[in-house]
Design a protein around this motif. Structure first.
Motif, PDB file in Angstrom:
ATOM      1  N   ALA A  44     -26.108   4.516   0.603  1.00 20.15           N
ATOM      2  CA  ALA A  44     -27.295   3.660   0.580  1.00 20.15           C
ATOM      3  C   ALA A  44     -28.546   4.452   0.223  1.00 20.15           C
ATOM      4  CB  ALA A  44     -27.469   2.971   1.934  1.00 20.15           C
ATOM      5  N   LEU A  45     -28.622   5.681   0.686  1.00 25.51           N
ATOM      6  CA  LEU A  45     -29.786   6.522   0.374  1.00 25.51           C
ATOM      7  C   LEU A  45     -29.878   6.765  -1.122  1.00 25.51           C
ATOM      8  CD1 LEU A  45     -29.531   9.102   3.278  1.00 25.51           C
ATOM      9  CD2 LEU A  45     -31.234   7.296   3.022  1.00 25.51           C
ATOM     10  N   ARG A  46     -28.743   7.082  -1.730  1.00 23.42           N
ATOM     11  CA  ARG A  46     -28.729   7.309  -3.176  1.00 23.42           C
ATOM     12  C   ARG A  46     -29.033   6.015  -3.931  1.00 23.42           C
ATOM     13  NH1 ARG A  46     -24.426  10.562  -1.547  1.00 23.42           N
ATOM     14  NH2 ARG A  46     -22.920   8.913  -1.942  1.00 23.42           N
ATOM     15  N   TYR A  47     -28.406   4.930  -3.513  1.00 22.44           N
ATOM     16  CA  TYR A  47     -28.570   3.652  -4.210  1.00 22.44           C
ATOM     17  C   TYR A  47     -30.007   3.150  -4.146  1.00 22.44           C
ATOM     18  CZ  TYR A  47     -27.951  -1.216  -5.525  1.00 22.44           C
ATOM     19  OH  TYR A  47     -28.066  -2.429  -6.141  1.00 22.44           O
ATOM     20  N   HIS A  48     -30.590   3.176  -2.956  1.00 21.19           N
ATOM     21  CA  HIS A  48     -31.946   2.647  -2.779  1.00 21.19           C
ATOM     22  C   HIS A  48     -33.027   3.665  -3.127  1.00 21.19           C
ATOM     23  CE1 HIS A  48     -30.678  -1.162  -1.037  1.00 21.19           C
ATOM     24  NE2 HIS A  48     -29.804  -0.496  -0.327  1.00 21.19           N
ATOM     25  N   GLY A  49     -32.658   4.934  -3.263  1.00 24.94           N
ATOM     26  CA  GLY A  49     -33.620   5.961  -3.646  1.00 24.94           C
ATOM     27  C   GLY A  49     -34.746   6.168  -2.651  1.00 24.94           C
ATOM     28  N   THR A  50     -34.415   6.103  -1.379  1.00 21.59           N
ATOM     29  CA  THR A  50     -35.433   6.258  -0.351  1.00 21.59           C
ATOM     30  C   THR A  50     -34.858   7.060   0.819  1.00 21.59           C
ATOM     31  OG1 THR A  50     -37.062   5.041   0.964  1.00 21.59           O
ATOM     32  CG2 THR A  50     -34.873   4.074   0.808  1.00 21.59           C
ATOM     33  N   ASP A  51     -35.637   7.206   1.884  1.00 20.09           N
ATOM     34  CA  ASP A  51     -35.158   7.959   3.042  1.00 20.09           C
ATOM     35  C   ASP A  51     -34.633   7.018   4.127  1.00 20.09           C
ATOM     36  OD1 ASP A  51     -37.392   6.951   4.413  1.00 20.09           O
ATOM     37  OD2 ASP A  51     -38.529   8.800   4.216  1.00 20.09           O
ATOM     38  N   ARG A  53     -35.522   6.480   7.297  1.00 25.45           N
ATOM     39  CA  ARG A  53     -36.506   5.689   8.043  1.00 25.45           C
ATOM     40  C   ARG A  53     -36.935   4.462   7.246  1.00 25.45           C
ATOM     41  NH1 ARG A  53     -39.429   5.566  12.387  1.00 25.45           N
ATOM     42  NH2 ARG A  53     -41.411   4.492  12.356  1.00 25.45           N
ATOM     43  N   ARG A  54     -37.159   4.655   5.956  1.00 20.40           N
ATOM     44  CA  ARG A  54     -37.577   3.545   5.089  1.00 20.40           C
ATOM     45  C   ARG A  54     -36.489   2.462   5.038  1.00 20.40           C
ATOM     46  NH1 ARG A  54     -42.404   2.015   2.859  1.00 20.40           N
ATOM     47  NH2 ARG A  54     -42.049   1.110   0.833  1.00 20.40           N
ATOM     48  N   LEU A  55     -35.216   2.862   5.000  1.00 21.67           N
ATOM     49  CA  LEU A  55     -34.127   1.880   5.028  1.00 21.67           C
ATOM     50  C   LEU A  55     -34.155   1.092   6.330  1.00 21.67           C
ATOM     51  CD1 LEU A  55     -31.057   3.719   3.461  1.00 21.67           C
ATOM     52  CD2 LEU A  55     -32.362   1.810   2.506  1.00 21.67           C
ATOM     53  N   GLY A  56     -34.403   1.790   7.444  1.00 17.98           N
ATOM     54  CA  GLY A  56     -34.512   1.114   8.730  1.00 17.98           C
ATOM     55  C   GLY A  56     -35.657   0.120   8.749  1.00 17.98           C
ATOM     56  N   GLU A  57     -36.786   0.512   8.199  1.00 19.76           N
ATOM     57  CA  GLU A  57     -37.944  -0.377   8.135  1.00 19.76           C
ATOM     58  C   GLU A  57     -37.650  -1.588   7.250  1.00 19.76           C
ATOM     59  OE1 GLU A  57     -40.867   2.401   6.801  1.00 19.76           O
ATOM     60  OE2 GLU A  57     -41.277   3.136   8.832  1.00 19.76           O
ATOM     61  N   MET A  58     -36.959  -1.361   6.130  1.00 18.46           N
ATOM     62  CA  MET A  58     -36.580  -2.464   5.242  1.00 18.46           C
ATOM     63  C   MET A  58     -35.704  -3.461   5.986  1.00 18.46           C
ATOM     64  SD  MET A  58     -35.749  -0.417   1.664  1.00 18.46           S
ATOM     65  CE  MET A  58     -34.480  -1.562   1.224  1.00 18.46           C
ATOM     66  N   LEU A  59     -34.721  -2.952   6.709  1.00 18.33           N
ATOM     67  CA  LEU A  59     -33.821  -3.831   7.453  1.00 18.33           C
ATOM     68  C   LEU A  59     -34.584  -4.627   8.500  1.00 18.33           C
ATOM     69  CD1 LEU A  59     -31.054  -4.897   8.292  1.00 18.33           C
ATOM     70  CD2 LEU A  59     -30.919  -2.958   9.869  1.00 18.33           C
ATOM     71  N   ARG A  60     -35.451  -3.964   9.216  1.00 17.31           N
ATOM     72  CA  ARG A  60     -36.211  -4.642  10.276  1.00 17.31           C
ATOM     73  C   ARG A  60     -37.077  -5.762   9.697  1.00 17.31           C
ATOM     74  NH1 ARG A  60     -40.927  -2.580  14.037  1.00 17.31           N
ATOM     75  NH2 ARG A  60     -40.785  -4.198  15.615  1.00 17.31           N
ATOM     76  N   ARG A  72     -33.652  -3.172  17.114  1.00 16.53           N
ATOM     77  CA  ARG A  72     -33.965  -1.779  17.430  1.00 16.53           C
ATOM     78  C   ARG A  72     -33.013  -0.923  16.608  1.00 16.53           C
ATOM     79  NH1 ARG A  72     -33.340  -1.202  23.548  1.00 16.53           N
ATOM     80  NH2 ARG A  72     -31.676  -2.681  23.215  1.00 16.53           N
ATOM     81  N   ILE A  73     -33.574  -0.029  15.802  1.00 14.59           N
ATOM     82  CA  ILE A  73     -32.782   0.752  14.860  1.00 14.59           C
ATOM     83  C   ILE A  73     -32.940   2.232  15.161  1.00 14.59           C
ATOM     84  CG2 ILE A  73     -32.444   1.328  12.431  1.00 14.59           C
ATOM     85  CD1 ILE A  73     -33.699  -1.471  11.814  1.00 14.59           C
ATOM     86  N   GLY A  74     -31.813   2.877  15.481  1.00  8.25           N
ATOM     87  CA  GLY A  74     -31.789   4.317  15.671  1.00  8.25           C
ATOM     88  C   GLY A  74     -31.083   4.954  14.494  1.00  8.25           C
ATOM     89  N   ILE A  75     -31.641   6.038  14.001  1.00  9.24           N
ATOM     90  CA  ILE A  75     -31.067   6.730  12.850  1.00  9.24           C
ATOM     91  C   ILE A  75     -30.928   8.195  13.205  1.00  9.24           C
ATOM     92  CG2 ILE A  75     -31.391   7.333  10.422  1.00  9.24           C
ATOM     93  CD1 ILE A  75     -33.199   4.774  10.254  1.00  9.24           C
ATOM     94  N   GLY A  76     -29.751   8.752  12.918  1.00  6.29           N
ATOM     95  CA  GLY A  76     -29.511  10.154  13.211  1.00  6.29           C
ATOM     96  C   GLY A  76     -28.314  10.675  12.452  1.00  6.29           C
ATOM     97  N   PRO A  77     -28.030  11.974  12.595  1.00  5.05           N
ATOM     98  CA  PRO A  77     -26.929  12.576  11.858  1.00  5.05           C
ATOM     99  C   PRO A  77     -25.550  12.242  12.412  1.00  5.05           C
ATOM    100  CG  PRO A  77     -28.023  14.208  13.202  1.00  5.05           C
ATOM    101  CD  PRO A  77     -28.821  12.953  13.324  1.00  5.05           C
TER     102      PRO A  77
END
Length: 196
Positions: A44-51, A53-60, A72-77
């Motif tokens: 998804a990072l490659r496809y959307h060309g973003t980071d 956090r930005r993907l999480g914000e888009m989803l929200r 509530r979206i948590g993102i981590g490794p």
């Protein structure tokens, strides 16, 4: 890795719609009924060309604007870090991204019960031995935990606290694993493909 928590008691149909919104971000989604999901973000990072956090914000933004549901979206490794992060967010919603270089510092001050999959009995046993933070738990060798909690849960707890290698949805072969589709309670959403 993204861990998404929906509000408690979300109707099944609305939960299904949230899962469908997740598949717009990534084809690899694992439903965790009744109100959570995991999303693999690598492609998804490659496809959307973003980071992340930005993907999480888009989803929200999408879930609020389309469904009237804040998440509530948590993102981590890893799954553990992402799930722990989503649990730390206050309701109604938000995005918390923990990068690989900051995981240990972020987890260290948290109480042991905040670590994903540490149950009340394990937390109580750790507290009895003076282990109150994830940082303290991470500093202990596995053999030191044997008198506190059984070997297998102790090994898992220590591994989680040390931020084990990133996991991917589907590694557990749990029901609800999805690739290009959404599965809720054993049913497939119309128009989507279930990949076991």
């Amino acid at each position: 890795m993204m861990h998404v928590r929906c509000p408690d008691r979300l109707p099944v149909e609305t939960y299904r719609q949230v899962l469908e919104a997740l598949t717009e971000l990534s084809p690899v989604v694992q439903a965790l009924p009744p109100s959570a999901a995991l999303v693999e973000l690598k492609g998804a990072l490659r496809y959307h060309g973003t980071d992340t956090r930005r993907l999480g914000e888009m989803l929200r933004v999408r879930t609020i604007s389309r469904l009237g549901v804040d998440v509530r979206i948590g993102i981590g490794p890893s799954i553990t870090v992402a799930a722990t992060a989503s649990a730390q967010l206050p309701e109604p919603g938000g995005v918390l991204a923990v990068t690989l270089g900051h995981v240990a510092d972020w987890l260290a001050p948290l109480p042991v019960e905040a670590l994903h999959d540490i149950g009340p009995r394990q937390a109580e046993a750790l507290h009895e031995y003076g282990i109150h933070t994830v940082g303290r738990l991470a500093a202990l060798p596995c053999p030191a935990l044997r008198p506190v909690i059984p070997p297998e849960p102790g090994r898992r707890a220590t591994s989680r606290s040390r931020t084990a290698a990133a996991q991917e949805p589907g590694n557990n072969q749990a029901p609800g694993v999805v690739a290009g589709g959404v599965v809720v309670e054993g049913t497939v959403s119309p128009g989507l493909t279930y990949c076991p």
